[in-house]
Design an enzyme around this catalytic site. Structure first.
Site, PDB file in Angstrom:
ATOM      1  N   ARG A   1     -33.416 -69.847   6.176  1.00 13.27           N
ATOM      2  CA  ARG A   1     -32.045 -70.064   6.672  1.00 13.27           C
ATOM      3  C   ARG A   1     -31.390 -71.272   6.004  1.00 13.27           C
ATOM      4  O   ARG A   1     -30.204 -71.250   5.682  1.00 13.27           O
ATOM      5  CB  ARG A   1     -32.087 -70.237   8.203  1.00 13.27           C
ATOM      6  CG  ARG A   1     -32.538 -68.953   8.881  1.00 13.27           C
ATOM      7  CD  ARG A   1     -32.923 -69.159  10.314  1.00 13.27           C
ATOM      8  NE  ARG A   1     -33.484 -67.926  10.868  1.00 13.27           N
ATOM      9  CZ  ARG A   1     -34.209 -67.861  11.981  1.00 13.27           C
ATOM     10  NH1 ARG A   1     -34.449 -68.960  12.676  1.00 13.27           N
ATOM     11  NH2 ARG A   1     -34.657 -66.706  12.410  1.00 13.27           N
TER      12      ARG A   1
ATOM     13  N   HIS B   1     -35.502 -77.763  12.323  1.00 14.19           N
ATOM     14  CA  HIS B   1     -34.988 -76.427  11.991  1.00 14.19           C
ATOM     15  C   HIS B   1     -34.000 -76.430  10.826  1.00 14.19           C
ATOM     16  O   HIS B   1     -33.909 -75.452  10.102  1.00 14.19           O
ATOM     17  CB  HIS B   1     -34.310 -75.794  13.218  1.00 14.19           C
ATOM     18  CG  HIS B   1     -35.290 -75.293  14.238  1.00 14.19           C
ATOM     19  ND1 HIS B   1     -34.936 -74.432  15.256  1.00 14.19           N
ATOM     20  CD2 HIS B   1     -36.623 -75.533  14.389  1.00 14.19           C
ATOM     21  CE1 HIS B   1     -36.012 -74.164  15.994  1.00 14.19           C
ATOM     22  NE2 HIS B   1     -37.039 -74.829  15.501  1.00 14.19           N
TER      23      HIS B   1
ATOM     24  N   ARG C   1     -39.506 -69.561   8.601  1.00 15.93           N
ATOM     25  CA  ARG C   1     -38.224 -68.840   8.730  1.00 15.93           C
ATOM     26  C   ARG C   1     -37.040 -69.805   8.642  1.00 15.93           C
ATOM     27  O   ARG C   1     -35.944 -69.414   8.227  1.00 15.93           O
ATOM     28  CB  ARG C   1     -38.187 -68.044  10.034  1.00 15.93           C
ATOM     29  CG  ARG C   1     -38.118 -68.885  11.296  1.00 15.93           C
ATOM     30  CD  ARG C   1     -38.221 -68.014  12.550  1.00 15.93           C
ATOM     31  NE  ARG C   1     -37.949 -68.745  13.775  1.00 15.93           N
ATOM     32  CZ  ARG C   1     -38.817 -69.579  14.368  1.00 15.93           C
ATOM     33  NH1 ARG C   1     -40.001 -69.786  13.839  1.00 15.93           N
ATOM     34  NH2 ARG C   1     -38.495 -70.189  15.496  1.00 15.93           N
TER      35      ARG C   1
ATOM     36  N   THR D   1     -16.612 -91.521  16.157  1.00 19.49           N
ATOM     37  CA  THR D   1     -17.165 -90.314  16.781  1.00 19.49           C
ATOM     38  C   THR D   1     -18.395 -89.790  16.055  1.00 19.49           C
ATOM     39  O   THR D   1     -19.085 -88.909  16.575  1.00 19.49           O
ATOM     40  CB  THR D   1     -16.128 -89.181  16.754  1.00 19.49           C
ATOM     41  OG1 THR D   1     -15.779 -88.947  15.373  1.00 19.49           O
ATOM     42  CG2 THR D   1     -14.881 -89.526  17.551  1.00 19.49           C
ATOM     43  N   GLY D   2     -18.600 -90.225  14.844  1.00 17.83           N
ATOM     44  CA  GLY D   2     -19.646 -89.656  13.989  1.00 17.83           C
ATOM     45  C   GLY D   2     -19.181 -88.408  13.262  1.00 17.83           C
ATOM     46  O   GLY D   2     -19.844 -87.922  12.341  1.00 17.83           O
TER      47      GLY D   2
ATOM     48  N   HIS E   1     -15.392 -99.212   9.992  1.00 19.29           N
ATOM     49  CA  HIS E   1     -15.218-100.423  10.807  1.00 19.29           C
ATOM     50  C   HIS E   1     -15.597-100.223  12.273  1.00 19.29           C
ATOM     51  O   HIS E   1     -15.941-101.165  12.966  1.00 19.29           O
ATOM     52  CB  HIS E   1     -13.759-100.881  10.712  1.00 19.29           C
ATOM     53  CG  HIS E   1     -12.799 -99.789  11.092  1.00 19.29           C
ATOM     54  ND1 HIS E   1     -12.452 -98.783  10.217  1.00 19.29           N
ATOM     55  CD2 HIS E   1     -12.170 -99.505  12.252  1.00 19.29           C
ATOM     56  CE1 HIS E   1     -11.619 -97.945  10.820  1.00 19.29           C
ATOM     57  NE2 HIS E   1     -11.439 -98.360  12.059  1.00 19.29           N
TER      58      HIS E   1
HETATM   59  C1  RB5 Z   1     -11.426 -94.751  13.212  1.00 19.25           C
HETATM   60  O1  RB5 Z   1     -10.446 -95.145  14.097  1.00 19.25           O
HETATM   61  C2  RB5 Z   1     -11.958 -93.381  13.613  1.00 19.25           C
HETATM   62  O2  RB5 Z   1     -11.027 -92.400  13.358  1.00 19.25           O
HETATM   63  C3  RB5 Z   1     -13.249 -93.087  12.872  1.00 19.25           C
HETATM   64  O3  RB5 Z   1     -14.179 -94.084  13.146  1.00 19.25           O
HETATM   65  C4  RB5 Z   1     -13.958 -91.800  13.211  1.00 19.25           C
HETATM   66  O4  RB5 Z   1     -14.109 -91.639  14.596  1.00 19.25           O
HETATM   67  C5  RB5 Z   1     -13.482 -90.586  12.545  1.00 19.25           C
HETATM   68  O5  RB5 Z   1     -14.079 -89.490  12.656  1.00 19.25           O
END
Ligand code: RB5
Length: 145
Positions: free
Chosen positions: A139, A101, A135, A70-71, A12
């Site tokens: 890896r 790489h 190389r 945050t990804g 979301h």
């Molecule tokens: C959701 O609030 C948040 O935890 C999620 O989007 C993410 O950042 C988790 O790694």
């Protein structure tokens, strides 16, 4: 020639940015396979990371781009799927290098970390780069065990 298919998913926290990425890559000639979600209710990033990763390992999609706040969480979930190599990127240099790489087949972006302009440049860098082999292949094979 068939278009390169890119699996897209998010939680979301990243719906708007995911949809911007889908639109952007379509204009570049890629085929976005956007599996949502599309409604803003709170959801669970592992489900969406895994679903996109499965499209990549099955061969249904060539590459994947996933997003959460945050990804990081969605990247961790995707990397649990055998055959996935996914990195979180907040800069274009890393986005190119994870392909050159590390032969990454998925990119993860944090929608609460980078703005849309930077995110789209990261996507471009990832999609333009090519694995260098040599190389680096040795890896990458070691990662796969
Ligand atoms: C959701 O609030 C948040 O935890 C999620 O989007 C993410 O950042 C988790 O790694």
């Amino acid at each position: 020639m068939n278009k390169t298919r890119i699996a897209l998913s998010s939680d979301h926290a990243a719906i708007d940015l995911r949809q911007a990425v889908a639109k952007h890559i379509a204009t570049l000639g890629f085929e976005p396979v956007d599996i949502g979600p599309t409604t803003p209710e709170s959801t669970h990033y592992p489900l969406h990371g895994k679903a996109a990763a499965e499209l990549v390992v099955s061969g249904d999609c060539d590459l994947g781009i996933i997003l959460c706040g945050t990804g990081q969480g969605i990247m961790m979930a995707a990397n649990k799927v055998d055959g996935i190599r996914c990195g979180v990127c907040s800069d274009t240099f890393s986005a190119a290098m994870i392909r050159q790489h590390n032969n990454a087949n998925m990119l993860s972006i944090g929608a609460r970390v980078v703005g849309e302009g930077v995110a789209l440049e990261i996507v471009d860098a990832f999609l333009k780069a090519e694995f260098e082999g040599g190389r680096h292949a040795t890896r990458v094979d070691m990662i796969e065990g």
